[in-house]
Motif scaffolding. Structure first.
Motif, PDB file in Angstrom:
ATOM      1  N   THR A 138     -66.930  45.942  56.394  1.00 37.29           N
ATOM      2  CA  THR A 138     -67.407  46.075  57.768  1.00 37.29           C
ATOM      3  C   THR A 138     -67.094  47.445  58.319  1.00 37.29           C
ATOM      4  O   THR A 138     -66.469  48.286  57.652  1.00 37.29           O
ATOM      5  CB  THR A 138     -66.769  44.978  58.661  1.00 37.29           C
ATOM      6  OG1 THR A 138     -67.404  44.997  59.949  1.00 37.29           O
ATOM      7  CG2 THR A 138     -65.281  45.216  58.835  1.00 37.29           C
ATOM      8  N   ARG A 151     -70.595  43.242  63.215  1.00 38.93           N
ATOM      9  CA  ARG A 151     -70.572  44.677  63.574  1.00 38.93           C
ATOM     10  C   ARG A 151     -71.712  45.462  62.947  1.00 38.93           C
ATOM     11  O   ARG A 151     -72.186  46.442  63.519  1.00 38.93           O
ATOM     12  CB  ARG A 151     -69.219  45.297  63.197  1.00 38.93           C
ATOM     13  CG  ARG A 151     -68.057  44.794  64.035  1.00 38.93           C
ATOM     14  CD  ARG A 151     -66.804  45.621  63.777  1.00 38.93           C
ATOM     15  NE  ARG A 151     -65.620  44.884  64.169  1.00 38.93           N
ATOM     16  CZ  ARG A 151     -64.901  44.123  63.346  1.00 38.93           C
ATOM     17  NH1 ARG A 151     -65.256  44.022  62.071  1.00 38.93           N
ATOM     18  NH2 ARG A 151     -63.841  43.481  63.783  1.00 38.93           N
ATOM     19  N   THR A 162     -65.509  47.759  73.772  1.00 37.98           N
ATOM     20  CA  THR A 162     -65.091  46.997  72.591  1.00 37.98           C
ATOM     21  C   THR A 162     -63.583  46.824  72.574  1.00 37.98           C
ATOM     22  O   THR A 162     -62.835  47.731  72.934  1.00 37.98           O
ATOM     23  CB  THR A 162     -65.525  47.696  71.291  1.00 37.98           C
ATOM     24  OG1 THR A 162     -64.900  48.989  71.203  1.00 37.98           O
ATOM     25  CG2 THR A 162     -67.040  47.873  71.252  1.00 37.98           C
ATOM     26  N   THR A 189     -65.410  49.280  61.974  1.00 41.61           N
ATOM     27  CA  THR A 189     -64.512  48.918  63.065  1.00 41.61           C
ATOM     28  C   THR A 189     -64.804  49.794  64.269  1.00 41.61           C
ATOM     29  O   THR A 189     -65.095  50.985  64.137  1.00 41.61           O
ATOM     30  CB  THR A 189     -63.028  49.046  62.665  1.00 41.61           C
ATOM     31  OG1 THR A 189     -62.209  48.730  63.809  1.00 41.61           O
ATOM     32  CG2 THR A 189     -62.693  50.442  62.176  1.00 41.61           C
ATOM     33  N   PHE A 190     -64.736  49.166  65.447  1.00 41.62           N
ATOM     34  CA  PHE A 190     -64.940  49.922  66.680  1.00 41.62           C
ATOM     35  C   PHE A 190     -63.670  50.635  67.118  1.00 41.62           C
ATOM     36  O   PHE A 190     -63.721  51.502  67.997  1.00 41.62           O
ATOM     37  CB  PHE A 190     -65.408  48.992  67.799  1.00 41.62           C
ATOM     38  CG  PHE A 190     -66.782  48.423  67.573  1.00 41.62           C
ATOM     39  CD1 PHE A 190     -67.866  49.261  67.356  1.00 41.62           C
ATOM     40  CD2 PHE A 190     -67.005  47.053  67.580  1.00 41.62           C
ATOM     41  CE1 PHE A 190     -69.139  48.753  67.153  1.00 41.62           C
ATOM     42  CE2 PHE A 190     -68.266  46.527  67.387  1.00 41.62           C
ATOM     43  CZ  PHE A 190     -69.345  47.378  67.168  1.00 41.62           C
ATOM     44  N   CYS A 237     -66.725  38.518  62.587  1.00 42.34           N
ATOM     45  CA  CYS A 237     -66.796  39.792  63.310  1.00 42.34           C
ATOM     46  C   CYS A 237     -67.266  40.892  62.365  1.00 42.34           C
ATOM     47  O   CYS A 237     -68.031  41.788  62.750  1.00 42.34           O
ATOM     48  CB  CYS A 237     -65.423  40.167  63.879  1.00 42.34           C
ATOM     49  SG  CYS A 237     -64.669  38.924  64.947  1.00 42.34           S
ATOM     50  N   GLU A 286     -60.786  45.433  69.806  1.00 47.57           N
ATOM     51  CA  GLU A 286     -60.406  44.905  68.493  1.00 47.57           C
ATOM     52  C   GLU A 286     -58.985  44.361  68.632  1.00 47.57           C
ATOM     53  O   GLU A 286     -58.014  45.111  68.700  1.00 47.57           O
ATOM     54  CB  GLU A 286     -60.471  46.000  67.427  1.00 47.57           C
ATOM     55  CG  GLU A 286     -61.852  46.631  67.228  1.00 47.57           C
ATOM     56  CD  GLU A 286     -62.804  45.739  66.432  1.00 47.57           C
ATOM     57  OE1 GLU A 286     -62.487  44.544  66.229  1.00 47.57           O
ATOM     58  OE2 GLU A 286     -63.863  46.244  66.006  1.00 47.57           O
TER      59      GLU A 286
END
Length: 326
Positions: free
Chosen positions: A185, A153, A202, A187-188, A149, A204
């Motif tokens: 990364t 992203r 989205t 994050t949404f 993931c 998470e």
């Protein structure tokens, strides 16, 4: 009493008064010390209780790796990821993604079979059009701990930025106690996305550390978000194995796992800024892999939007559309 007697007793009286005052002063000092000590003890107890509560409830933070840049440095990362020049993405085009990764998996069992075989594909699926507010909808389900993931992203943020605007994006990293630890990364979680062409939902599922910050693989990751019944139904329909990341493009395409060139191993040891910078270098391994994945995702979105806007759905992207399974 005579004058002589009064004169003699006066010093004694003053001495007694002085002694009494001194005793009172010492008593007051002791009282203040006790109060201060008690207050400090209360504060210590409260702090310890709070720390224990946070750790036991999974509210602690991972101590092995930074969550990434903030402030001006964060803004620079986001700007670099969302403004990769079209000349660069067109040059990368489909990269080295094998055509075998694009399959017509019309059933959930076929999708699951592909995921079990190599963990990465881009499939055509059958389903009623997935929409939100009159626009085609894309559903992403992932977790902050997941290294695949994490890699995905970077591509998604670039692809969707061609159609709209993210606000509130922040950086994080994948789990410190899983495969490809600490993969940098975005994050949404906590972000919003606006576009006149496409809707993005989205989820998470988990944070990047386990309950109590345990390193044991048998301990669950801290829950972050829970999909709705409708979202869960969508993933179950096309991804019964509940692999992540799961991306449903309007119930027309599904992407589970990552395209083979886009592996989290590519990002090992890289900083967030190094990844963001590499995305504008089509000759770099990171840029070629991330941009290629973003291009195919852009192609899938362009199919949903009837190739709008033209700035996103370039001739290069439209060529990639033809390679997607029909």
């Amino acid at each position: 009493m005579g004058k002589a007697s009064r004169a003699k007793s006066e010093p004694d009286r003053r001495a007694r008064i002085a002694a009494q005052r001194e005793a009172e002063r010492r008593a007051e000092q002791r009282r203040r010390i006790y109060l201060a000590g008690g207050s400090i003890l209360v504060v210590v107890i409260v702090v310890l209780a709070f720390v224990l509560f946070k750790l036991n409830s999974g509210g602690g933070t991972a101590a092995t790796s930074s969550d990434g840049p903030t402030g001006t440095a964060l803004s620079k990362v986001i700007d670099d990821v969302t403004t990769v020049p079209t000349s660069v993405t067109d040059q990368v085009a489909g990269g080295k993604v094998p055509s075998a990764m694009f399959v017509a998996a019309k059933t959930a069992s076929a999708v699951t079979s592909m995921a079990s075989a190599d963990g990465s594909y881009f499939a055509t699926v059958d389903g009623p059009a997935l929409t939100e507010n009159g626009k085609p909808e894309v559903l992403f389900i992932g977790s902050e701990y997941c290294p695949f993931c994490a890699a995905q992203r970077w591509a998604m943020v670039n692809a969707f930025s061609r159609f709209g605007t993210f606000t509130g994006l922040t950086t994080t990293h994948s789990s410190s106690s899983d495969a490809d630890p600490n993969t940098p990364t975005l994050t949404f979680y906590g972000s919003t996305y606006t576009s006149k062409y496409i809707s993005l939902t989205t989820v998470e599922l988990n944070k990047n550390y386990r309950i109590g910050n345990s390193s044991s693989s048998s301990v669950a990751y801290v829950t972050l978000q829970t999909p709705t019944a409708a979202e869960d139904k969508i993933q179950t329909a096309y991804d019964p194995g509940t692999y992540i990341p799961f991306i449903d493009f309007g119930n027309k395409y599904a992407q589970v796992g990552n395209l083979s060139p886009l592996t989290p191993t590519l990002l090992t040891g890289k900083t967030w800024q190094q990844v963001a910078t590499a995305m504008s270098d089509p000759t770099s391994a990171i840029g070629a892999a991330v941009d290629a994945n973003a291009n195919y995702e852009t192609a899938a979105i362009c199919v949903l939007t009837n190739n709008q806007p033209a700035t996103a759905c370039t001739s290069t992207i439209q060529t990639l559309e033809s390679t997607l399974a029909k």
